[in-house]
Design a protein around this motif. Structure first.
Motif, short mmCIF file in Angstrom:
data_model
loop_
_atom_site.label_atom_id
_atom_site.label_comp_id
_atom_site.label_asym_id
_atom_site.label_seq_id
_atom_site.Cartn_x
_atom_site.Cartn_y
_atom_site.Cartn_z
N HIS A 106 0.81 -1.22 0.00
CA HIS A 106 0.00 0.00 0.00
C HIS A 106 0.84 1.27 0.00
CE1 HIS A 106 -3.89 -1.95 0.48
NE2 HIS A 106 -3.37 -2.73 1.42
N ALA A 162 -11.11 4.09 -1.91
CA ALA A 162 -10.58 2.72 -1.98
C ALA A 162 -11.70 1.71 -2.19
CB ALA A 162 -9.81 2.39 -0.71
N TYR A 188 -5.32 2.40 -1.40
CA TYR A 188 -6.28 2.76 -2.45
C TYR A 188 -6.92 1.55 -3.12
CZ TYR A 188 -4.51 7.42 -1.76
OH TYR A 188 -4.16 8.62 -1.18
N SER A 189 -6.59 0.35 -2.62
CA SER A 189 -7.22 -0.84 -3.19
C SER A 189 -7.12 -1.98 -2.19
CB SER A 189 -6.54 -1.24 -4.51
OG SER A 189 -5.20 -1.64 -4.27
N ARG A 231 -9.15 7.57 2.90
CA ARG A 231 -9.04 6.81 1.65
C ARG A 231 -10.42 6.41 1.13
NH1 ARG A 231 -4.69 9.03 2.07
NH2 ARG A 231 -2.82 7.99 2.85
N TYR A 267 -6.66 -0.13 4.44
CA TYR A 267 -6.25 -0.17 3.05
C TYR A 267 -5.77 1.20 2.57
CZ TYR A 267 -8.90 -4.47 3.39
OH TYR A 267 -9.35 -5.70 3.80
#
Length: 578
Positions: A156, A321, A531-532, A318, A529
């Motif tokens: 990350h 995400a 961004y994914s 975020r 998390y």
């Protein structure tokens, strides 16, 4: 990088004698200038005297996604008033874990679920990540938590919240143990897409776990109300004091509580939030080619928990995400089983964009997050293959595709069935005798697509992908007529950014102060998390985080809100830091 993902500055004013909105208060009204152990919400007697009506400014009504949500920030007159220790919003893995943990701790708790069925999309979940669970240890795996933590934060780029992430990895195995102690059945330990076997595969999928937890929670005294959504968060100068909910018959219920845990499943079904925060198109509508195929799983996950938190000044972390998934064929959902999906879609065939240009390594089929994220980089996506490939797939699909299509599975009538779908015209699938004709049917430039296919075939013949380094085994030429084209749309399983929390699942405002009495868990909580979703590092981490964040919230409520704990908060020892 600054973790404040939005410039929204919402102010809420709670009506009633002497009550003011949280975001209008001085910092110490949120965080408490007193020590954390003294940070308790108002008493039940104080909460009972509330009017339950919230008046918001225009800015609050302009919250992104509000119109697509089920919350109501207007004046609401309650027809019934209830008093409990804890309200849990949502009945997925996070919500049901929180409900069970709170009830077992001796708290009075109401769980609110807007749908008629429990579980949300967690009901379809297949397994849970966990390091050093007793089940994993019994299989002979004794993993190094530090190494996994480093792999995760490096995956990350250190833009997930490190304190939350560290506590999560240190305790992930204990949450599997807790779930199994409470009836969760595991049928296998799998590496799935991760580094080592750490994915605890459910026996009966998440639905069985949710039902088991719900029964145990009710036996412990919890009340679970279905078709009863939370529509408004209540607060005074001391913090959150409860929620307003709507019953099955449409009446408003004011539920006064010492703490509220938001676990409403994120916002994958909210058009405005998806398009604003992720930058992706939201495919839904009357057009059969764009029908309901932006998200996998249950309806109703429209950001209610996140928006209610924002309405009283909560910050976001975020927020864009997502847990990206494989694409869907226009006219279907990803979770609709059909031959077109398993033969033409989830396969390592040539993929081009709206300009008929190739743009990715199609061999990403074993990492659904990477595949899904890759598809969002273009305005349009199209799979291209030939007759030989369809015949080859009909004899047994050539690759495992993240559990969707299983290698070797035959589809003996694939050619005939695909032709029937094309003739019906309900799906975005076309067939033609030349590449140029196929391009015209798909709305692509014929000359460009012909050049792209010719160049791709040359690389297939050479056995090396000089453009995007796809594995040689997946270099499948497009040479034999008829040719097939499929338009696909990116999809999400869920969103994984949300309200900004700390390592105790307490929701924070924009300056970083604790909003007393407000907690977030699972997909309503941001922090684990970047961004994914990290399926290649910790497959099933979101299911474990649902349990982890729920248990963290309940523990903090016991210690710092209800005051019924043992005086020892495990957050510090869980993290091996102060």
């Amino acid at each position: 990088m600054d973790n404040k993902e939005t410039s929204l500055n919402r102010r809420t004013f709670v009506k009633g004698a002497g009550l003011v909105g949280l975001s209008a208060l001085a910092s110490c009204a949120f965080a408490g200038c007193a020590p954390e152990s003294e940070g308790k919400a108002g008493s039940s007697e104080e909460a009972t005297g509330q009017s339950g009506e919230i008046e918001t400014t225009k800015n609050t009504h302009d919250l992104i996604g509000l119109a697509d949500s089920d919350i109501d920030l207007g004046d609401i007159e309650a027809s019934e008033t209830r008093d409990v220790d804890v309200v849990v919003v949502g009945s997925g893995m996070a919500g049901m874990s929180a409900t069970l943990a709170a009830a077992e701790a001796g708290m009075s708790v109401i769980c609110l679920e807007k749908r008629s069925a429990l579980g949300g999309t967690s009901a379809a979940a297949e397994g849970m990540f966990g390091l050093r669970s007793q089940y994993q240890l019994d299989q002979g795996y004794d993993e190094n938590v530090d190494e996994y933590f480093k792999m995760n934060v490096e995956y990350h780029h250190w833009c997930n919240e490190p304190r939350i992430t560290r506590r999560f990895f240190n305790t992930a195995g204990s949450h599997v143990d807790w779930a199994m102690d409470h009836g969760m059945k595991v049928r296998a330990l799998s590496s799935a897409w991760s580094v080592v076997p750490s994915w605890h595969v459910y026996d009966g999928k998440g639905k069985a776990v949710i039902e088991t937890f719900a029964n145990a929670a009710q036996e412990a005294g919890a009340e679970i109300l279905t078709e009863t959504p939370a529509v408004q968060l209540l607060a005074d100068e001391n913090g959150v004091t409860g929620v307003m909910a709507r019953s099955k018959d449409g009446n408003a219920i004011q539920i006064n509580a010492k703490a509220v845990i938001m676990a409403a499943g994120g916002y994958p079904c909210n058009r405005e939030m998806i398009e604003t925060y992720t930058g992706s198109r939201f495919y839904e509508g009357e057009d059969p080619m764009q029908r309901d195929n932006s998200y996998f799983g249950t309806e109703g996950r429209v950001g209610d928990g996140i928006l209610m938190g924002q309405s009283i000044g909560a910050d976001l972390f975020r927020i864009g995400a997502v847990m990206a998934d494989f694409s869907a064929i226009g006219g279907t959902r990803m979770d609709e089983e059909n031959v077109c999906r398993n033969v033409l879609l989830v396969a390592p065939v040539l993929i081009v964009n709206e300009r008929a240009k190739r743009f990715t390594n199609e061999g990403l089929i074993n990492d659904f997050t990477a595949w899904g994220e890759s598809m969002t980089t273009q305005a349009r996506n199209y799979n291209i293959c030939d007759y030989d490939f369809v015949v080859r797939q009909s004899e047994g699909v050539i690759a495992d595709c993240s559990g969707v299509a299983v290698k070797g599975t035959p589809y003996p009538d694939a050619v005939k069935e695909i032709d029937e779908y094309i003739e019906a015209g309900d799906l975005s699938i076309w067939k033609a005798d030349t590449i140029e004709e196929l391009a015209e049917k798909m709305g692509l430039d014929p000359a460009t697509l012909k050049d792209t296919v010719d160049h791709y075939n040359e690389m297939c013949e050479a056995g090396y992908d000089a453009d995007f380094c796809k594995e040689e085994e997946y270099l499948i030429p497009v040479k034999t007529a008829p040719f097939y084209g499929v338009e696909t749309h990116p999809m999400y399983m869920t969103t994984v950014g949300g309200l900004r929390i700390d390592e105790r699942a307490r929701v924070l405002d924009e300056p970083g102060n604790i909003i007393k009495g407000l907690y977030a868990a699972g997909s309503d909580a941001g922090g684990l998390y970047g961004y994914s979703y990290d399926v290649k590092v910790a497959c099933g981490s979101q299911q474990n985080f649902c349990v982890a964040s729920a248990r963290w919230a309940v523990e903090d409520i016991m210690e710092n809100v209800i005051g019924s704990g043992d005086g020892h908060h495990s957050a510090a020892t869980d993290m091996v830091m102060s």
